[in-house]
Design a protein around this motif. Structure first.
Motif, PDB file in Angstrom:
ATOM      1  N   ASN A 109      21.401 -33.079   0.433  1.00  0.00           N
ATOM      2  CA  ASN A 109      22.046 -33.923  -0.562  1.00  0.00           C
ATOM      3  C   ASN A 109      21.584 -35.355  -0.386  1.00  0.00           C
ATOM      4  N   LYS A 110      21.551 -36.102  -1.489  1.00  0.00           N
ATOM      5  CA  LYS A 110      21.207 -37.506  -1.412  1.00  0.00           C
ATOM      6  C   LYS A 110      22.378 -38.310  -1.953  1.00  0.00           C
ATOM      7  N   ILE A 111      22.836 -39.249  -1.156  1.00  0.00           N
ATOM      8  CA  ILE A 111      23.927 -40.143  -1.540  1.00  0.00           C
ATOM      9  C   ILE A 111      23.383 -41.562  -1.530  1.00  0.00           C
ATOM     10  N   SER A 112      23.726 -42.312  -2.536  1.00  0.00           N
ATOM     11  CA  SER A 112      23.313 -43.704  -2.611  1.00  0.00           C
ATOM     12  C   SER A 112      24.561 -44.564  -2.784  1.00  0.00           C
ATOM     13  N   ILE A 113      24.745 -45.488  -1.874  1.00  0.00           N
ATOM     14  CA  ILE A 113      25.854 -46.449  -1.963  1.00  0.00           C
ATOM     15  C   ILE A 113      25.300 -47.677  -2.677  1.00  0.00           C
ATOM     16  N   LYS A 114      25.947 -48.079  -3.756  1.00  0.00           N
ATOM     17  CA  LYS A 114      25.481 -49.203  -4.574  1.00  0.00           C
ATOM     18  C   LYS A 114      26.538 -50.310  -4.561  1.00  0.00           C
ATOM     19  N   PHE A 115      26.191 -51.435  -3.963  1.00  0.00           N
ATOM     20  CA  PHE A 115      27.097 -52.581  -3.932  1.00  0.00           C
ATOM     21  C   PHE A 115      26.854 -53.429  -5.175  1.00  0.00           C
ATOM     22  N   ILE A 116      27.930 -53.780  -5.854  1.00  0.00           N
ATOM     23  CA  ILE A 116      27.847 -54.581  -7.068  1.00  0.00           C
ATOM     24  C   ILE A 116      28.570 -55.905  -6.810  1.00  0.00           C
ATOM     25  N   PHE A 117      27.809 -56.964  -6.681  1.00  0.00           N
ATOM     26  CA  PHE A 117      28.333 -58.308  -6.448  1.00  0.00           C
ATOM     27  C   PHE A 117      29.303 -58.387  -5.274  1.00  0.00           C
ATOM     28  N   CYS A 118      29.032 -57.632  -4.219  1.00  0.00           N
ATOM     29  CA  CYS A 118      29.836 -57.713  -3.007  1.00  0.00           C
ATOM     30  C   CYS A 118      28.997 -57.164  -1.860  1.00  0.00           C
ATOM     31  N   ALA A 119      29.491 -57.328  -0.667  1.00  0.00           N
ATOM     32  CA  ALA A 119      28.743 -56.867   0.504  1.00  0.00           C
ATOM     33  C   ALA A 119      29.717 -56.548   1.632  1.00  0.00           C
ATOM     34  N   LEU A 120      29.210 -55.797   2.601  1.00  0.00           N
ATOM     35  CA  LEU A 120      29.920 -55.553   3.846  1.00  0.00           C
ATOM     36  C   LEU A 120      29.051 -56.074   4.973  1.00  0.00           C
ATOM     37  N   LYS A 121      29.667 -56.402   6.072  1.00  0.00           N
ATOM     38  CA  LYS A 121      28.911 -56.828   7.250  1.00  0.00           C
ATOM     39  C   LYS A 121      27.990 -55.704   7.695  1.00  0.00           C
ATOM     40  N   ASP A 122      26.868 -56.064   8.294  1.00  0.00           N
ATOM     41  CA  ASP A 122      25.878 -55.073   8.728  1.00  0.00           C
ATOM     42  C   ASP A 122      26.477 -53.997   9.629  1.00  0.00           C
ATOM     43  N   GLU A 123      27.331 -54.397  10.570  1.00  0.00           N
ATOM     44  CA  GLU A 123      27.917 -53.408  11.486  1.00  0.00           C
ATOM     45  C   GLU A 123      28.866 -52.453  10.738  1.00  0.00           C
ATOM     46  N   HIS A 124      29.532 -52.957   9.700  1.00  0.00           N
ATOM     47  CA  HIS A 124      30.393 -52.098   8.879  1.00  0.00           C
ATOM     48  C   HIS A 124      29.543 -51.140   8.042  1.00  0.00           C
ATOM     49  N   LEU A 125      28.440 -51.655   7.509  1.00  0.00           N
ATOM     50  CA  LEU A 125      27.528 -50.799   6.738  1.00  0.00           C
ATOM     51  C   LEU A 125      26.996 -49.661   7.594  1.00  0.00           C
ATOM     52  N   GLU A 126      26.637 -49.977   8.817  1.00  0.00           N
ATOM     53  CA  GLU A 126      26.094 -48.958   9.719  1.00  0.00           C
ATOM     54  C   GLU A 126      27.139 -47.881  10.018  1.00  0.00           C
ATOM     55  N   LYS A 127      28.374 -48.301  10.249  1.00  0.00           N
ATOM     56  CA  LYS A 127      29.445 -47.330  10.518  1.00  0.00           C
ATOM     57  C   LYS A 127      29.735 -46.482   9.282  1.00  0.00           C
ATOM     58  N   LEU A 128      29.712 -47.100   8.106  1.00  0.00           N
ATOM     59  CA  LEU A 128      29.938 -46.374   6.859  1.00  0.00           C
ATOM     60  C   LEU A 128      28.834 -45.340   6.656  1.00  0.00           C
ATOM     61  N   LYS A 129      27.603 -45.761   6.829  1.00  0.00           N
ATOM     62  CA  LYS A 129      26.447 -44.871   6.654  1.00  0.00           C
ATOM     63  C   LYS A 129      26.527 -43.692   7.623  1.00  0.00           C
TER      64      LYS A 129
END
Length: 183
Positions: free
Chosen positions: A2-22
């Motif tokens: 499966n391929k999942i793509s997370i698309k941020f629209i005019f917002c962001a998360l901290k890099d360490e949060h992104l890594e944990k989410l991924k």
């Protein structure tokens, strides 16, 4: 896979949060995951009377840009969302388009007059992202209040549940993914 793509629209998360989410979503959904920023005009979705954005319109605008119908998209916004007939929503999923959306706005402790708490905020983001993607994998709301697929009527419900699928939802996911890969 499966391929999942997370698309941020005019917002962001901290890099360490992104890594944990991924990491969490790849492990939960046995999927390859990429993260990108999507320059999407969401102004059509804004309702001046409510000071909120209608999730269906944002999903509809994103649908126009999505090329691969098999890919699952999770849109992440930092605006207050609603759906027809509801005061607000933390997120929503549209099975036909394969697009889900979550809002960071009501996941922040500050929204409820509390002090910022990064750990609590990240936990809530993980839960809502997992929940909406679960719907894109054909999981319905679970009766187990601890399961991430349980419906959240308030932030208290979100805080009570775990960030993982219960054993029943895991089994349904396994059946779904097995059937997909046999085709």
């Amino acid at each position: 896979m499966n391929k999942i793509s997370i698309k941020f629209i005019f917002c962001a998360l901290k890099d360490e949060h992104l890594e944990k989410l991924k990491e969490h979503l790849e492990k939960t959904y046995f999927s390859e995951l990429d993260i990108a920023y999507l320059p999407l005009d969401i102004s059509k979705a804004y309702n001046f009377k409510r000071n909120q954005y209608l999730a269906d319109i944002i999903i509809g605008e994103a649908r126009k840009l999505k090329k691969d119908p098999k890919e699952k998209w999770l849109l992440v916004v930092d605006v207050d969302l609603y759906a027809s007939g509801l005061n607000f929503i933390f997120g929503q999923a549209d099975l036909r388009s394969g697009i889900g959306i979550i809002s960071l706005t009501r996941l922040k402790p500050e929204f409820y007059g509390q002090k910022p708490n990064e750990k609590l905020f990240l936990e809530r983001v993980l839960k809502e992202a997992t929940h909406e993607l679960g719907h894109l994998f054909y999981l319905i709301h679970c009766e187990n209040p601890k399961c991430v697929m349980a419906f959240s009527n308030s932030i208290l419900d979100t805080d009570r549940k775990e960030k993982a699928l219960c054993i029943g939802c895991k089994n349904i996911l396994k059946v779904y993914t097995r059937l997909r890969f046999q085709k």
